[in-house]
Design a protein around this motif. Structure first.
Motif, PDB file in Angstrom:
ATOM      1  N   ALA A 189       0.869  -1.118  -0.092  1.00 30.95           N
ATOM      2  CA  ALA A 189      -0.053  -0.042  -0.023  1.00 30.95           C
ATOM      3  C   ALA A 189       0.910   1.142   0.072  1.00 30.95           C
ATOM      4  O   ALA A 189       0.577   2.363  -0.764  1.00 30.95           O
ATOM      5  N   GLN A 190       2.038   1.244   0.676  1.00 29.00           N
ATOM      6  CA  GLN A 190       2.794   2.490   0.819  1.00 29.00           C
ATOM      7  C   GLN A 190       3.517   2.538  -0.459  1.00 29.00           C
ATOM      8  O   GLN A 190       3.651   3.746  -1.204  1.00 29.00           O
ATOM      9  N   LEU A 191       3.798   1.358  -1.225  1.00 28.52           N
ATOM     10  CA  LEU A 191       4.757   1.614  -2.350  1.00 28.52           C
ATOM     11  C   LEU A 191       3.663   2.183  -3.480  1.00 28.52           C
ATOM     12  O   LEU A 191       3.988   2.959  -4.405  1.00 28.52           O
ATOM     13  N   ALA A 192       2.351   1.779  -3.590  1.00 30.91           N
ATOM     14  CA  ALA A 192       1.320   2.289  -4.403  1.00 30.91           C
ATOM     15  C   ALA A 192       1.193   3.631  -4.267  1.00 30.91           C
ATOM     16  O   ALA A 192       0.973   4.437  -5.128  1.00 30.91           O
ATOM     17  N   ALA A 193       0.901   3.994  -2.840  1.00 28.98           N
ATOM     18  CA  ALA A 193       0.676   5.666  -2.412  1.00 28.98           C
ATOM     19  C   ALA A 193       1.935   6.257  -3.001  1.00 28.98           C
ATOM     20  O   ALA A 193       1.598   7.508  -3.466  1.00 28.98           O
ATOM     21  N   ARG A 194       2.972   5.944  -2.720  1.00 25.92           N
ATOM     22  CA  ARG A 194       4.280   6.747  -2.980  1.00 25.92           C
ATOM     23  C   ARG A 194       4.688   6.749  -4.319  1.00 25.92           C
ATOM     24  O   ARG A 194       5.355   7.591  -4.770  1.00 25.92           O
ATOM     25  N   HIS A 195       4.096   5.769  -5.058  1.00 28.16           N
ATOM     26  CA  HIS A 195       4.716   5.755  -6.600  1.00 28.16           C
ATOM     27  C   HIS A 195       3.331   5.220  -7.454  1.00 28.16           C
ATOM     28  O   HIS A 195       3.174   4.001  -7.810  1.00 28.16           O
ATOM     29  N   PRO A 196       2.709   6.150  -7.554  1.00 24.81           N
ATOM     30  CA  PRO A 196       1.225   5.708  -8.500  1.00 24.81           C
ATOM     31  C   PRO A 196       1.264   5.458  -9.768  1.00 24.81           C
ATOM     32  O   PRO A 196       0.518   4.613 -10.262  1.00 24.81           O
ATOM     33  N   ARG A 197       2.566   5.453 -10.278  1.00 18.93           N
ATOM     34  CA  ARG A 197       2.699   5.052 -11.710  1.00 18.93           C
ATOM     35  C   ARG A 197       3.065   3.548 -11.793  1.00 18.93           C
ATOM     36  O   ARG A 197       3.084   2.864 -12.703  1.00 18.93           O
ATOM     37  N   VAL A 198       3.263   2.944 -10.406  1.00 20.00           N
ATOM     38  CA  VAL A 198       3.492   1.370 -10.564  1.00 20.00           C
ATOM     39  C   VAL A 198       2.322   0.643 -10.420  1.00 20.00           C
ATOM     40  O   VAL A 198       1.625   1.063  -9.583  1.00 20.00           O
ATOM     41  N   ARG A 199       2.085  -0.432 -11.043  1.00 21.85           N
ATOM     42  CA  ARG A 199       0.949  -1.118 -10.913  1.00 21.85           C
ATOM     43  C   ARG A 199       1.316  -2.242  -9.905  1.00 21.85           C
ATOM     44  O   ARG A 199       1.730  -3.337 -10.385  1.00 21.85           O
ATOM     45  N   VAL A 200       0.872  -1.824  -8.749  1.00 16.74           N
ATOM     46  CA  VAL A 200       1.470  -2.848  -7.641  1.00 16.74           C
ATOM     47  C   VAL A 200       0.360  -4.138  -7.561  1.00 16.74           C
ATOM     48  O   VAL A 200      -0.939  -3.804  -7.490  1.00 16.74           O
ATOM     49  N   ASP A 201       0.717  -5.337  -7.389  1.00 13.34           N
ATOM     50  CA  ASP A 201       0.081  -6.472  -7.288  1.00 13.34           C
ATOM     51  C   ASP A 201       0.551  -7.295  -6.043  1.00 13.34           C
ATOM     52  O   ASP A 201       1.727  -7.786  -5.560  1.00 13.34           O
ATOM     53  N   ASP A 202      -0.342  -7.123  -4.991  1.00 11.06           N
ATOM     54  CA  ASP A 202       0.064  -7.765  -3.704  1.00 11.06           C
ATOM     55  C   ASP A 202      -0.411  -9.236  -3.408  1.00 11.06           C
ATOM     56  O   ASP A 202      -0.387  -9.740  -2.196  1.00 11.06           O
ATOM     57  N   SER A 203      -0.839  -9.632  -4.502  1.00 15.64           N
ATOM     58  CA  SER A 203      -1.205 -11.018  -4.325  1.00 15.64           C
ATOM     59  C   SER A 203      -0.480 -12.304  -5.016  1.00 15.64           C
ATOM     60  O   SER A 203      -0.763 -13.485  -4.779  1.00 15.64           O
ATOM     61  N   VAL A 204       0.979 -11.703  -5.132  1.00 17.37           N
ATOM     62  CA  VAL A 204       1.700 -12.868  -6.048  1.00 17.37           C
ATOM     63  C   VAL A 204       3.047 -12.777  -5.195  1.00 17.37           C
ATOM     64  O   VAL A 204       3.447 -11.923  -4.541  1.00 17.37           O
TER      65      VAL A 204
END
Length: 350
Positions: free
Chosen positions: A144-159
């Motif tokens: 969640a922190q990664l996604a908030a800080r770097h919104p251009r990254v498509r973060v997937d926390d399920s893998v």
């Protein structure tokens, strides 16, 4: 010619906390120990420090300072660059990474290096802009922190890890080992990777994603009026429960109950119930030898087929695979219904 050169970043000028040594040891173990009977020559490993000369710094409390003859300038000449972790302050408090590290990562990528991060090392690749527009992952506690800080990254926390060609990222801890073995599989083939995994006494490939390791139960709410109702529901998960039942218990209309629960927990009443039942099923699979039919009944998920459906959708693995990943370590209790204990398995949470 070796299987390739691997440069591992060591942020020793800030100090390597002892709890980060696991991520650092993974690439050292996989790529640093020669395996002449599997591939000769093996990988060429170098540890590259973030200091200007590669010399170690003062470290930090309960940590170590790693000294190495290689500096950031040596990253650009490597075939693969791995960032095993970054300091906690860079993740939790948004402290800036060493500017030299960010620029060195960009230069290594421009020179054609394969870029890899383990756990929260993804924050370094993201800071260098190497994850922009790409799918990536990190430890589920930090996605969640990664996604908030770097919104251009498509973060997937399920893998457990993401292979995006020349940039790869992994979830936390043991998922880093999954990714490193994947790199060996890509470079040297499945046979070599499988044999190496056997020597390390780990699975060559683990099913599912890191969703199976996330605590699905929702933290207690600060809404004093709802806490007794939610505790009442947790004690009756094996019974038919509806949103109307919970609202009636809270002496609220269903609509008001829905609004207050979502405000307090961030989830809807139906999703809250499903998460609690999945958490109960996970606990039963870990701590008992009950058959899946009984687990479904006691958790309120119903039939074995319904249990499997929700496990595959929400957790990412089947109940049997989950049980193998978390084998039971206690003997059956007196009066416990029949059911064979799950066999031990070497899988470890990321």
């Amino acid at each position: 010619m070796s299987a390739g050169s691997v440069a591992v970043v060591v942020t020793e000028e800030i100090g390597v906390p002892s709890w980060d040594l696991y991520e650092l040891s993974i690439p050292c173990t996989v790529f640093g120990k020669p395996q002449p009977d599997l591939a000769d020559p093996w990988y060429e490993l170098r540890l590259c420090g973030t200091g200007s000369t590669g010399a170690g710094g003062a470290g930090e409390p309960f940590g170590l300072s790693v000294r190495t003859p290689y500096g950031l300038g040596d990253l650009a000449g490597a075939d693969t660059v791995i960032v095993p972790s970054v300091p906690d302050a860079c993740v939790e408090k948004g402290a800036p990474l060493p500017p030299g590290l960010v620029e060195a990562l960009r230069e290594a990528h421009a020179a054609g290096a394969r870029m890899v991060s383990l756990c929260n090392g993804a924050f370094a690749l993201a800071a260098a802009g190497l994850l922009d527009g790409r799918r990536a992952t990190a430890h589920w506690q930090h996605t969640a922190q990664l996604a908030a800080r770097h919104p251009r990254v498509r973060v997937d926390d399920s893998v457990l890890y993401v292979d995006d060609g020349d940039v790869l990222t992994s979830a936390g801890l043991t998922a880093g080992l999954d990714l490193c073995l994947h790199l060996v599989r890509r470079d040297l083939g499945a046979h070599v990777a499988n044999q190496l995994a056997r020597r390390m006494v780990v699975p060559a490939h683990r099913p599912g994603g890191q969703a199976q390791f996330i605590d699905l139960s929702v933290p207690a709410t600060d809404d004093a009026g709802l806490s007794p109702v939610l505790e009442w529901a947790r004690e009756r998960l094996d019974q038919p429960l509806t949103v109307a039942d919970l609202a009636r218990r809270a002496v609220l209309s269903p609509r008001t109950f829905h609004r207050r629960l979502q405000a307090a927990t961030g989830t809807t009443p139906l999703q809250w119930l499903l998460n609690q039942r999945l958490a109960r099923a996970q606990s039963l699979l870990e701590s008992t030898g009950l058959p899946v039919e009984k687990v479904g009944e006691l958790s309120g998920l119903g039939t074995a087929n319904n249990l499997r459906h929700h496990f595959l959708k929400q957790v990412g693995v089947s109940p049997s695979d989950y049980r193998k990943a978390f084998p039971r370590s206690t003997p059956p209790q007196p009066g416990e219904p029949a059911g064979k204990p799950a066999p031990a398995a070497p899988a470890t949470p990321p």
